[in-house]
Design an enzyme around this catalytic site. Structure first.
Site, PDB file in Angstrom:
ATOM      1  N   CYS A  32      -1.618   7.355 -13.650  1.00  0.00           N
ATOM      2  CA  CYS A  32      -1.156   6.070 -13.124  1.00  0.00           C
ATOM      3  C   CYS A  32      -2.054   5.573 -11.982  1.00  0.00           C
ATOM      4  O   CYS A  32      -3.163   5.135 -12.260  1.00  0.00           O
ATOM      5  CB  CYS A  32       0.309   6.183 -12.721  1.00  0.00           C
ATOM      6  SG  CYS A  32       1.103   4.573 -12.588  1.00  0.00           S
ATOM      7  N   HIS A  75       4.064   9.918 -16.453  1.00  0.00           N
ATOM      8  CA  HIS A  75       4.599  10.899 -15.513  1.00  0.00           C
ATOM      9  C   HIS A  75       5.551  11.793 -16.292  1.00  0.00           C
ATOM     10  O   HIS A  75       5.865  11.529 -17.453  1.00  0.00           O
ATOM     11  CB  HIS A  75       5.389  10.201 -14.399  1.00  0.00           C
ATOM     12  CG  HIS A  75       4.576   9.252 -13.569  1.00  0.00           C
ATOM     13  ND1 HIS A  75       3.561   9.658 -12.736  1.00  0.00           N
ATOM     14  CD2 HIS A  75       4.655   7.911 -13.432  1.00  0.00           C
ATOM     15  CE1 HIS A  75       3.055   8.603 -12.113  1.00  0.00           C
ATOM     16  NE2 HIS A  75       3.690   7.526 -12.528  1.00  0.00           N
TER      17      HIS A  75
HETATM   18  N1  GLN Z   1       0.749   1.490  -7.442  1.00  0.00           N
HETATM   19  C1  GLN Z   1       0.395   1.430  -8.808  1.00  0.00           C
HETATM   20  C2  GLN Z   1       1.180   0.384  -9.601  1.00  0.00           C
HETATM   21  O1  GLN Z   1       2.313   0.094  -9.266  1.00  0.00           O
HETATM   22  C3  GLN Z   1       0.553   2.809  -9.434  1.00  0.00           C
HETATM   23  C4  GLN Z   1       1.978   3.313  -9.506  1.00  0.00           C
HETATM   24  C5  GLN Z   1       2.083   4.761  -9.950  1.00  0.00           C
HETATM   25  O2  GLN Z   1       1.187   5.546  -9.702  1.00  0.00           O
HETATM   26  N2  GLN Z   1       3.186   5.132 -10.558  1.00  0.00           N
HETATM   27  O3  GLN Z   1       0.668  -0.157 -10.567  1.00  0.00           O
END
Ligand code: GLN
Length: 264
Positions: free
Chosen positions: A97, A203
């Site tokens: 992510c 995740h």
């Molecule tokens: N901050 C990033 C987004 O919202 C990644 C979020 C995350 O790592 N779950 O796109």
């Protein structure tokens, strides 16, 4: 100790204090256990923000996090170029992510302004006028080709996603293929693969839910075509449970008609 290796497999966990929001630290535990079950020595190197990133590890893990810490992590990695050197030397990387976003060419910060990524993954992450993608994420059957063309059958990938940005794979990038449930990259595909770097929105932690993906990373990191099989029957039960839950939309919001019509 594996007779084929004289030294432990070195796995670097980068900036868990910045990129540890979504439990991705569990990926290191999964990898360490799968090596230990095969009598292969492992050395987990945890690198906190501000600490020097080693450039000689076999496998690097970069987790998910919020927009602000993500910018800091990208800045530190851009300044030291340690991850660039490691990749140049053949290291394997799993970037989840925010990790995937910062390894790409660019990503948005908390104000929606473009920040430079590391340019290691061929993708751009952009802000879109759509709700945050939150819920279960499921792909179709995935086969990943190693840089030498060796195919790995990974099966369905299962996990959960929670991100605002959407990722556009570059012309030279490969993906895991089609999303069945959830958003993934936002264009109907999930993940970005460049060489031995795998980026994903999954995740879970991803490797607890997808042991064949864990073994692919370990095969690349140890330089073998495949590893001795393990008894994953308990994990298969967990996977079946999660796949069913996602398909029944127990945990994932149903896609809106607008998204379905857009084909995203
Ligand atoms: N901050 C990033 C987004 O919202 C990644 C979020 C995350 O790592 N779950 O796109």
């Amino acid at each position: 100790m594996n007779a084929a290796r004289e030294s432990a497999v070195r796995i670097a966990v980068l900036f868990p204090d910045l990129l540890g929001t979504y439990g991705d630290g569990g990926n290191a535990i999964v990898l360490a256990r799968r090596l230990a079950w095969r009598d292969i020595d492992v050395d987990i190197v945890t690198v906190a923000a501000g600490e020097a990133v080693p450039d000689s590890c076999d496998l690097y893990l970069v987790g998910g996090g919020e927009d602000g810490p993500q910018v800091q992590a990208a800045g530190e990695l851009a300044a030291s170029r340690a991850l660039h050197r490691a990749v140049d030397s053949g290291a394997t990387v799993l970037a989840i992510c925010a990790g995937m976003q910062i390894l790409g060419h660019r990503f948005p910060d908390a104000h929606g302004n473009d920040q430079s990524g590391l340019g290691l993954l061929d993708c751009d992450t952009i802000r879109v006028d759509r709700p945050r993608a939150v819920g279960e994420l499921l792909t179709g059957d995935v086969t990943i080709l190693a840089p030498d063309g060796h195919p790995f059958d990974i099966g369905i990938l299962t996990g959960f996603e929670n991100h605002a940005g959407r990722t556009v794979p570059g012309a030279g990038a490969r993906t895991f293929g089609r999303v069945e449930i959830g958003e993934g990259n936002g264009d109907g595909t999930e993940g970005v693969i460049t060489g031995r770097i795998i980026g994903t929105y999954l995740h879970g932690p991803a490797l607890a839910r997808n042991p064949r993906l864990a073994d692919l990373l370990l095969a690349w990191a140890t330089g073998v075509d495949s590893l001795a099989p393990l008894d994953d029957s308990e994990i298969d039960l967990l996977r079946a449970d999660r796949v069913l839950a996602a398909r029944k939309h127990e945990l994932a919001p149903r896609r809106s008609w607008r998204d379905i019509l857009r084909g995203s």
